[in-house]
Design a protein around this motif. Structure first.
Motif: not given
Lengths: 247, 323
Positions: A53-61, A83-84, A192-199
């Motif tokens: 609980k020390k980080i809220k979100t992780i974005t990959a670029i 991801a971006v 499976m989840q990765a397919r629905r995550k925003k890129l």
């Protein structure tokens, strides 16, 4: 706490390296691409910190063409939240750093993590350049990262030892061996989840090229190994002294 | 115009690597009609600073301020970039060391410069300016062209010989305005490995692999290192198994080394390991498997059981050193 992790799209470490177009380009045929090993460690540690609980979100670029999306999807499968992809064929480290810095300025990340270097061109420049564009501290070759609210404690490798560094957000750190114990691999559920995550795909900003790779070479073939009999180790000592002149 | 060289010091002393770096920079200065200027941070005596004049430096800038006593990449890069501007430097040269790698990218952004990290020799050509460097973690090399007016380079260790070129050297105290917020990242503790020759400094390295079966068997490697004045390192599985510290891991994802002599004992020579060591001038492999890939890359090889070969080799080396 919002964290951005830069994901390198690099040839698998076991790849046989070949070049094409009169040695001006890397031969991509038969090459399996992976998430850079240092970025894998970086992402793994960030997931541990998120679970604590020390980080809220992780974005990959990644800054790259459509082909790098498979690698970003792998980062999402390991556990990044979204991801971006900055849509461009990266020319040099400065170009890549500039793109990532622009994304940071827009989306206000608290921490940016990169690998200590890519395993293709081994520049080791992007993290520090991003920090310079953003005017924030950079901690290079980081072997440990811990967070306590807005404060961070890092351990950095130096020549002949280690340094413990304290800083506060925002900052950039480059991850090396030790950053996490073992890189995580994607689970079936993660895939499976990765397919629905925003890129998200964003356009690149302009940046002049300051360097270019003009030619590639493979190391020259070595002469055959001179074999010495295991019962005659004195001969090896003589060769190292008289022939190789290294002792 | 000048070639500015960041000459790191260790508790006020320079190392052989410092003089190699300075010699390299001085060679570039001579070929481009520049003067060689060194810069260092810390409490370095005038006597020590004057040594830089033996390798071509006509000036050394020194900053002894307390606020710079501990390394912080952000503030140090401002200090160095401002010095480069003040000296009208068209080259800024660093060692490809932990601090060089931390600073060079920041300095190159500040100076709007081209950066070549990890040069392995003098430029292949000056017009256009082309540097040869390693790529693919040592599996290949590339020619890298720098198109900017100002060029920043980092030089790999053990890739250039010391060349004397004695100059009358001027010592100048130097500082610049650096905002307080550039000192946010603070070093709170330094843990030095004492009494050990660092893996990247060693001219001879003795390396152990999984073939040694366990950490209790490193005694014979330590003995060899002692006889040869060598450093000790290991392959990735050995550090992953915690037989040896991570700081000793050499290879693609560990340290990349280029000693004069690399002796690999019980290391099979996986492509990732070779990538980190194949710039060694001479490689010796001792392995009981004649098919080990390391024999393809090595200069000298012995097929045999390390537990028999190494003690005998240590005896022979001891006799050689005593003779």
């Amino acid at each position: 706490m919002k964290v951005l992790i830069c994901i390198g799209h690099v040839p698998d470490t076991t790849s046989k390296i070949r070049f094409t177009d009169n040695d001006t380009k890397f031969d991509k045929s038969d090459i399996q691409y992976i998430v850079g090993p240092y970025e894998e460690l970086g992402l793994t540690r960030l997931l541990e910190l998120k679970e604590a609980k020390k980080i809220k979100t992780i974005t990959a670029i990644n800054v790259g063409l459509k082909e790098t999306e498979a690698t970003l999807r792998k980062a999402l499968a390991i556990g990044a939240d979204n991801a971006v992809r900055v849509d461009a064929n990266p020319t040099d480290a400065l170009f890549v750093a500039k793109q990532i810095a622009e994304v940071c300025k827009k989306d206000n990340y608290d921490i940016v993590i990169t690998g200590k270097e890519s395993i293709d061109y081994n520049g080791g420049q992007v993290g520090e350049m991003i920090a310079e564009y953003l005017g924030v501290p950079s901690i290079s070759s980081t072997a440990k990262l811990d967070l306590d609210g807005d404060k961070a404690t890092l351990v950095r490798e130096i020549d002949g030892g280690k340094e413990v560094i304290e800083t506060s957000i925002p900052f950039v750190a480059t991850a090396q061996k030790g950053f996490a114990a073992e890189p995580r691999i994607p689970s079936m559920r993660g895939i499976m989840q990765a397919r629905r995550k925003k890129l998200a795909v964003v356009a690149a900003v302009s940046q002049d090229e300051k360097t270019k790779t003009t030619k590639h070479f493979l190391p020259e073939a070595k002469a055959a190994c001179k074999m010495v009999d295991a019962d005659n180790v004195g001969e090896l000592v003589r060769l190292l002294n008289e022939e190789a002149k290294v002792i | 115009m000048a070639v500015l060289v960041y000459t790191e010091n260790w508790d006020g002393k320079f190392k052989k690597a410092t003089y190699e770096l300075l010699s390299y920079a001085n060679e570039i200065a001579k070929n481009t009609g520049n003067e060689t200027v060194a810069i260092t941070v810390g409490n370095v005596s005038d006597e020590e600073l004057k040594k830089l004049g033996q390798y071509g430096a006509v000036k050394v800038l020194v900053n002894k301020e307390e606020k710079f006593a501990k390394f912080t990449a952000q503030a140090y890069s401002t200090l160095l970039a401002d010095a480069a501007k003040a000296q009208s430097a068209n080259f800024v040269i660093f060692a490809n060391s932990y601090s060089g790698r931390a600073l060079a990218p920041r300095v190159s952004v500040k100076l709007d410069a081209s950066l070549a990290p990890g040069a392995i020799q003098l430029p292949t050509s000056y017009e256009p300016f082309v540097i040869k460097k390693k790529a693919y973690s040592g599996k290949a090399f590339v020619d890298y062209e720098l198109t900017g007016d100002v060029k920043v380079l980092t030089l790999n260790q053990n890739s250039f010989k010391i060349v004397e070129d004695t100059k009358k050297i001027v010592i100048e105290e130097y500082t610049t305005d650096v905002a307080d917020n550039e000192f946010v990242a603070k070093v709170v503790d330094v843990q030095k490995e004492t009494g050990k020759l660092s893996v990247t400094d060693a001219e001879i390295l003795v390396s152990g692999g999984r073939g040694l079966k366990g950490p209790e068997n490193w005694g014979m490697l330590e003995e060899m290192a002692e006889i040869l004045g060598a450093g000790i390192c290991c392959s990735r599985p050995v550090s992953d198994l915690d037989w040896r510290p991570h700081s000793e891991h050499v290879g693609q994802t560990g340290k990349v080394v280029a000693p004069n002599l690399y002796i690999a004992i019980g290391v099979s020579g996986a492509i990732q390991h070779l990538a980190g060591v194949n710039s060694s001038k001479v490689m010796v492999v001792i392995n009981n498997d004649p098919e080990a890939p390391f024999f393809e890359a090595a200069d000298y090889g012995i097929v045999g059981d390390a537990f028999e070969v190494v003690p005998k080799l240590n005896e022979a080396l001891k006799n050689f050193k005593a003779s």
